[in-house]
Design a protein around this motif. Sequence first.
Motif, mmCIF file in Angstrom:
data_model
loop_
_atom_site.group_PDB
_atom_site.id
_atom_site.type_symbol
_atom_site.label_atom_id
_atom_site.label_comp_id
_atom_site.label_asym_id
_atom_site.label_seq_id
_atom_site.Cartn_x
_atom_site.Cartn_y
_atom_site.Cartn_z
ATOM 1 N N GLY A 20 24.191 -12.011 -24.842
ATOM 2 C CA GLY A 20 24.163 -11.572 -26.232
ATOM 3 C C GLY A 20 23.085 -10.532 -26.484
ATOM 4 O O GLY A 20 23.290 -9.560 -27.206
ATOM 5 N N ARG A 21 21.945 -10.737 -25.849
ATOM 6 C CA ARG A 21 20.844 -9.786 -26.009
ATOM 7 C C ARG A 21 21.175 -8.443 -25.366
ATOM 8 O O ARG A 21 20.858 -7.386 -25.895
ATOM 9 C CB ARG A 21 19.601 -10.392 -25.375
ATOM 10 C CG ARG A 21 18.340 -9.819 -25.885
ATOM 11 C CD ARG A 21 17.184 -10.700 -25.504
ATOM 12 N NE ARG A 21 15.956 -9.948 -25.679
ATOM 13 C CZ ARG A 21 14.802 -10.308 -25.228
ATOM 14 N NH1 ARG A 21 14.688 -11.442 -24.580
ATOM 15 N NH2 ARG A 21 13.752 -9.581 -25.413
ATOM 16 N N MET A 22 21.827 -8.473 -24.218
ATOM 17 C CA MET A 22 22.228 -7.244 -23.539
ATOM 18 C C MET A 22 23.284 -6.505 -24.353
ATOM 19 O O MET A 22 23.248 -5.271 -24.470
ATOM 20 C CB MET A 22 22.760 -7.562 -22.142
ATOM 21 C CG MET A 22 23.096 -6.333 -21.335
ATOM 22 S SD MET A 22 21.712 -5.218 -21.062
ATOM 23 C CE MET A 22 20.739 -6.141 -19.921
ATOM 24 N N LEU A 23 24.213 -7.241 -24.950
ATOM 25 C CA LEU A 23 25.228 -6.611 -25.804
ATOM 26 C C LEU A 23 24.601 -5.981 -27.039
ATOM 27 O O LEU A 23 24.985 -4.889 -27.453
ATOM 28 C CB LEU A 23 26.289 -7.629 -26.213
ATOM 29 C CG LEU A 23 27.268 -8.044 -25.123
ATOM 30 C CD1 LEU A 23 28.164 -9.177 -25.611
ATOM 31 C CD2 LEU A 23 28.091 -6.873 -24.661
ATOM 32 N N ALA A 24 23.615 -6.638 -27.616
ATOM 33 C CA ALA A 24 22.929 -6.082 -28.783
ATOM 34 C C ALA A 24 22.202 -4.793 -28.412
ATOM 35 O O ALA A 24 22.227 -3.813 -29.164
ATOM 36 C CB ALA A 24 21.947 -7.102 -29.349
ATOM 37 N N LEU A 25 21.565 -4.771 -27.253
ATOM 38 C CA LEU A 25 20.888 -3.562 -26.793
ATOM 39 C C LEU A 25 21.892 -2.429 -26.580
ATOM 40 O O LEU A 25 21.667 -1.296 -27.001
ATOM 41 C CB LEU A 25 20.129 -3.846 -25.495
ATOM 42 C CG LEU A 25 19.497 -2.627 -24.828
ATOM 43 C CD1 LEU A 25 18.394 -2.054 -25.706
ATOM 44 C CD2 LEU A 25 18.961 -2.976 -23.457
ATOM 45 N N THR A 26 23.007 -2.733 -25.945
ATOM 46 C CA THR A 26 24.038 -1.735 -25.699
ATOM 47 C C THR A 26 24.592 -1.197 -27.015
ATOM 48 O O THR A 26 24.793 0.015 -27.165
ATOM 49 C CB THR A 26 25.178 -2.347 -24.861
ATOM 50 O OG1 THR A 26 24.617 -2.891 -23.666
ATOM 51 C CG2 THR A 26 26.213 -1.313 -24.502
ATOM 52 N N ASP A 27 24.847 -2.067 -27.974
ATOM 53 C CA ASP A 27 25.332 -1.634 -29.290
ATOM 54 C C ASP A 27 24.331 -0.706 -29.970
ATOM 55 O O ASP A 27 24.706 0.298 -30.562
ATOM 56 C CB ASP A 27 25.608 -2.840 -30.193
ATOM 57 C CG ASP A 27 26.846 -3.611 -29.782
ATOM 58 O OD1 ASP A 27 27.641 -3.073 -28.985
ATOM 59 O OD2 ASP A 27 27.003 -4.750 -30.249
ATOM 60 N N GLY A 28 23.062 -1.039 -29.865
ATOM 61 C CA GLY A 28 22.032 -0.199 -30.467
ATOM 62 C C GLY A 28 21.961 1.176 -29.837
ATOM 63 O O GLY A 28 21.846 2.193 -30.527
#
Length: 67
Positions: A20-28
Amino acid sequence: MNEGERRHFIPPEAEQVSKGRMLALTDGVMAIAMTLLVLDIKLPEGLSGPELRQALGRCSTRWACSC
């Protein structure tokens, strides 16, 4: 500890990054990249109202497919 164990050893203080944290970083990162791309768009002089809608309609297939 032998050579093979040293290569795969992760120190206890090194935290694994959650999915989830990696996906949030990618989205940002993607949001920032898209914002920078949009900021570079310049409209031709005198293009507004109906002319702008017509011009956007003609090029919508190009930008809609890249999303």
